[in-house]
Design a protein around this motif. Structure first.
Motif, PDB file in Angstrom:
ATOM      1  N   ASP B  15       0.401   4.846  -8.061  1.00  0.00           N
ATOM      2  CA  ASP B  15       0.742   3.857  -7.331  1.00  0.00           C
ATOM      3  C   ASP B  15       0.639   3.585  -5.652  1.00  0.00           C
ATOM      4  OD1 ASP B  15       1.673   2.831  -9.675  1.00  0.00           O
ATOM      5  OD2 ASP B  15       3.623   2.431  -9.315  1.00  0.00           O
ATOM      6  N   ARG B  16       0.841   4.721  -5.176  1.00  0.00           N
ATOM      7  CA  ARG B  16       0.705   5.048  -3.759  1.00  0.00           C
ATOM      8  C   ARG B  16      -0.779   4.957  -3.283  1.00  0.00           C
ATOM      9  NH1 ARG B  16       4.906   8.692  -4.435  1.00  0.00           N
ATOM     10  NH2 ARG B  16       3.229  10.546  -4.568  1.00  0.00           N
ATOM     11  N   ILE B  17      -1.570   5.487  -4.105  1.00  0.00           N
ATOM     12  CA  ILE B  17      -3.126   5.379  -3.742  1.00  0.00           C
ATOM     13  C   ILE B  17      -3.695   4.181  -4.180  1.00  0.00           C
ATOM     14  CG2 ILE B  17      -5.410   6.297  -4.347  1.00  0.00           C
ATOM     15  CD1 ILE B  17      -3.739   8.852  -5.319  1.00  0.00           C
ATOM     16  N   ALA B  18      -3.020   3.274  -5.119  1.00  0.00           N
ATOM     17  CA  ALA B  18      -3.618   1.976  -5.451  1.00  0.00           C
ATOM     18  C   ALA B  18      -3.024   1.187  -4.179  1.00  0.00           C
ATOM     19  CB  ALA B  18      -2.945   1.659  -6.611  1.00  0.00           C
ATOM     20  N   GLY B  90     -13.775  13.247 -19.265  1.00  0.00           N
ATOM     21  CA  GLY B  90     -12.903  13.477 -20.015  1.00  0.00           C
ATOM     22  C   GLY B  90     -11.532  12.435 -20.040  1.00  0.00           C
ATOM     23  N   ALA B  91     -11.214  12.242 -18.802  1.00  0.00           N
ATOM     24  CA  ALA B  91     -10.133  11.188 -18.664  1.00  0.00           C
ATOM     25  C   ALA B  91     -10.288   9.966 -19.352  1.00  0.00           C
ATOM     26  CB  ALA B  91      -9.753  11.016 -17.178  1.00  0.00           C
ATOM     27  N   CYS B  92      -9.233   9.357 -19.793  1.00  0.00           N
ATOM     28  CA  CYS B  92      -9.157   8.122 -20.666  1.00  0.00           C
ATOM     29  C   CYS B  92      -8.993   6.733 -19.837  1.00  0.00           C
ATOM     30  CB  CYS B  92      -8.004   8.354 -21.708  1.00  0.00           C
ATOM     31  SG  CYS B  92      -6.535   8.522 -21.038  1.00  0.00           S
ATOM     32  N   HIS B  93      -9.008   6.888 -18.691  1.00  0.00           N
ATOM     33  CA  HIS B  93      -9.011   5.801 -17.778  1.00  0.00           C
ATOM     34  C   HIS B  93      -9.451   6.022 -16.371  1.00  0.00           C
ATOM     35  CE1 HIS B  93      -5.475   8.630 -17.092  1.00  0.00           C
ATOM     36  NE2 HIS B  93      -5.631   8.189 -15.817  1.00  0.00           N
ATOM     37  N   ILE B  94      -9.534   4.742 -15.655  1.00  0.00           N
ATOM     38  CA  ILE B  94      -9.802   4.974 -14.094  1.00  0.00           C
ATOM     39  C   ILE B  94      -8.464   5.021 -13.622  1.00  0.00           C
ATOM     40  CG2 ILE B  94     -10.652   3.612 -12.360  1.00  0.00           C
ATOM     41  CD1 ILE B  94     -12.928   3.031 -13.742  1.00  0.00           C
ATOM     42  N   ASP B  95      -8.066   5.865 -12.449  1.00  0.00           N
ATOM     43  CA  ASP B  95      -7.015   5.707 -11.548  1.00  0.00           C
ATOM     44  C   ASP B  95      -7.337   5.652 -10.160  1.00  0.00           C
ATOM     45  OD1 ASP B  95      -7.981   8.034 -10.309  1.00  0.00           O
ATOM     46  OD2 ASP B  95      -6.442   9.409 -11.435  1.00  0.00           O
ATOM     47  N   GLU B 127      -2.039   1.360 -17.977  1.00  0.00           N
ATOM     48  CA  GLU B 127      -0.738   2.266 -17.329  1.00  0.00           C
ATOM     49  C   GLU B 127      -1.148   2.435 -15.922  1.00  0.00           C
ATOM     50  OE1 GLU B 127       1.257   5.367 -19.168  1.00  0.00           O
ATOM     51  OE2 GLU B 127      -0.069   4.767 -21.029  1.00  0.00           O
ATOM     52  N   PHE B 128      -2.623   2.428 -15.265  1.00  0.00           N
ATOM     53  CA  PHE B 128      -2.984   2.871 -13.979  1.00  0.00           C
ATOM     54  C   PHE B 128      -3.474   1.712 -13.235  1.00  0.00           C
ATOM     55  CE2 PHE B 128      -2.665   6.459 -16.664  1.00  0.00           C
ATOM     56  CZ  PHE B 128      -2.233   7.613 -15.909  1.00  0.00           C
ATOM     57  N   LYS B 129      -2.475   1.333 -12.065  1.00  0.00           N
ATOM     58  CA  LYS B 129      -3.094   0.542 -11.077  1.00  0.00           C
ATOM     59  C   LYS B 129      -4.053   1.162 -10.273  1.00  0.00           C
ATOM     60  CE  LYS B 129       1.600  -1.408 -10.400  1.00  0.00           C
ATOM     61  NZ  LYS B 129       2.686  -1.458  -9.487  1.00  0.00           N
ATOM     62  N   ILE B 130      -5.119   0.306  -9.888  1.00  0.00           N
ATOM     63  CA  ILE B 130      -6.158   0.823  -9.198  1.00  0.00           C
ATOM     64  C   ILE B 130      -6.231   0.111  -7.700  1.00  0.00           C
ATOM     65  CG2 ILE B 130      -7.650   1.722 -11.013  1.00  0.00           C
ATOM     66  CD1 ILE B 130      -9.147  -0.805 -10.879  1.00  0.00           C
ATOM     67  N   GLY B 131      -5.334  -1.082  -7.462  1.00  0.00           N
ATOM     68  CA  GLY B 131      -5.456  -1.596  -6.227  1.00  0.00           C
ATOM     69  C   GLY B 131      -6.114  -2.989  -6.447  1.00  0.00           C
ATOM     70  N   GLU B 132      -6.265  -3.337  -7.562  1.00  0.00           N
ATOM     71  CA  GLU B 132      -6.851  -4.744  -8.208  1.00  0.00           C
ATOM     72  C   GLU B 132      -6.008  -6.014  -7.650  1.00  0.00           C
ATOM     73  OE1 GLU B 132      -4.732  -2.961  -9.937  1.00  0.00           O
ATOM     74  OE2 GLU B 132      -5.320  -2.803 -11.728  1.00  0.00           O
TER      75      GLU B 132
END
Lengths: 220, 220
Positions: B15-18, B90-95, B127-132
């Motif tokens: 969340d902080r990076i996003a 391998g990771a299942c999402h973008i963070d 589950e992962f925000k990216i700053g969108e």
């Protein structure tokens, strides 16, 4: 680096629980199939068809994995087949411990074949052993023939790939030869079956392939 | 319990990076769309169509997320659009961090709209925000109308659901009304659009809806 370590610890712990499940299944001579695919590729339809075809020969039980809800388990229960629904509550895959707990809801000494329908996800389920004999994956034609190249692990981990919804081939852009070639490049031993759970095309080969494996397991 | 704590820490750090990404995007007035779906629902086709329709009006950049490979980025590059491929390995999402690093490959002060095509997965990316600015999801008709009830988080997190592949409705069992009703039960503000990226049916409404949001952002 810490993230990688954490993931490794979780996977190691899961492997130990999966091994315990495997011992239990071996003791009771239960053949276990871990069925995986993207959402909506047709896993439940395949389970229904497989039950109808093989229930006179084998005592079959099913574990259904979904984030929430029980619609798939209700479909299986209508066939008179013992079924337990796992609700992962957000988790993207079934792990060894979830299967271990689900077994309390099944009379395992009455089973020859246990089908575990994983959460619909082409990535994460392939990382988690559950004590299965084989992993089988379903790839449906509307998903596209580029999937082996983009989601390699599941194709590498599976013993069979069932290309489902071949009845839709006239209406979708799916290059069967490319999908097969790319999947075999990742896993040269992969058994590939082309079926339609809607029309039943190709399913006899699947029943035969699966029965052969169950028989080989039972004769050991 | 330790597993829950670990996951929470990862999400908090993300969340902080996003948020940092979001500040950067705000400074440069870039509207960011996080596009999510199951594998093969048609995200890349939608991105291609959107670029063709809106590139005369907005400077568009794309980040493509895949476990491995660059086939989608190659499709986008053919349109002359700046694109960066993330391979999650391998990771299942973008963070958030992956997007942060990918930005070094894009000239951000030349962009009005950044489309981030997430890894094909109906579970984890939500589950992962990216700053969108907004999350938009694609649900394709062959996946089945039971998906909102089984994969609730993505439907809850998205501002719009694009029902794609409506050209296949005559050939698949997809109850449009049920899918819409179940999705709106999870998220009563969800905008629902019915389209076919193959025939272009319904896409004008999508372009208009997206343009309205970009304009509202730019006028702030």
């Amino acid at each position: 680096m810490s993230k990688i370590t954490i993931v490794k610890n979780i996977l190691d712990a899961n492997d130990r629980i999966a091994e315990e499940n495997r011992k239990l299944f071996d003791n009771e001579k239960i053949y276990v199939l871990n069925l995986m695919s993207s959402p909506g590729a047709g896993k439940t339809s395949l389970v229904e068809k497989t039950i109808e075809a093989l229930q006179s020969r084998y005592k079959i039980g099913v574990i259904e994995g979904d984030i929430q809800g029980s619609s798939d388990a209700e479909r299986i229960a209508k066939l008179g087949t013992p079924v337990v629904q796992i609700n992962t509550g957000g988790a993207c895959h079934i792990d060894g411990n979830m299967v271990h707990e689900a077994l309390t809801g099944l009379d395992t000494n009455k089973l020859d074949l246990l089908v575990v329908e994983n959460v619909g996800n082409l990535v994460c389920p392939a990382e988690f052993k559950i004590g299965e004999n084989i992993k089988v994956m379903v790839l449906s034609t509307p998903e596209g023939s580029d999937k082996p190249a983009k989601y390699p692990l599941m194709f590498q981990q599976s013993e069979a790939m069932i290309i489902n919804k071949i009845d839709l081939l006239p209406y979708v852009d799916f290059d069967v030869q490319k999908a097969k070639k790319d999947a075999l490049t990742l896993n040269r031993k992969l058994k590939i079956l082309e079926v339609s759970c809607k029309t039943s095309a190709g399913l006899k080969d699947w029943y035969e392939w699966l029965s052969d494996r169950i028989e080989a397991f039972r004769s050991n």
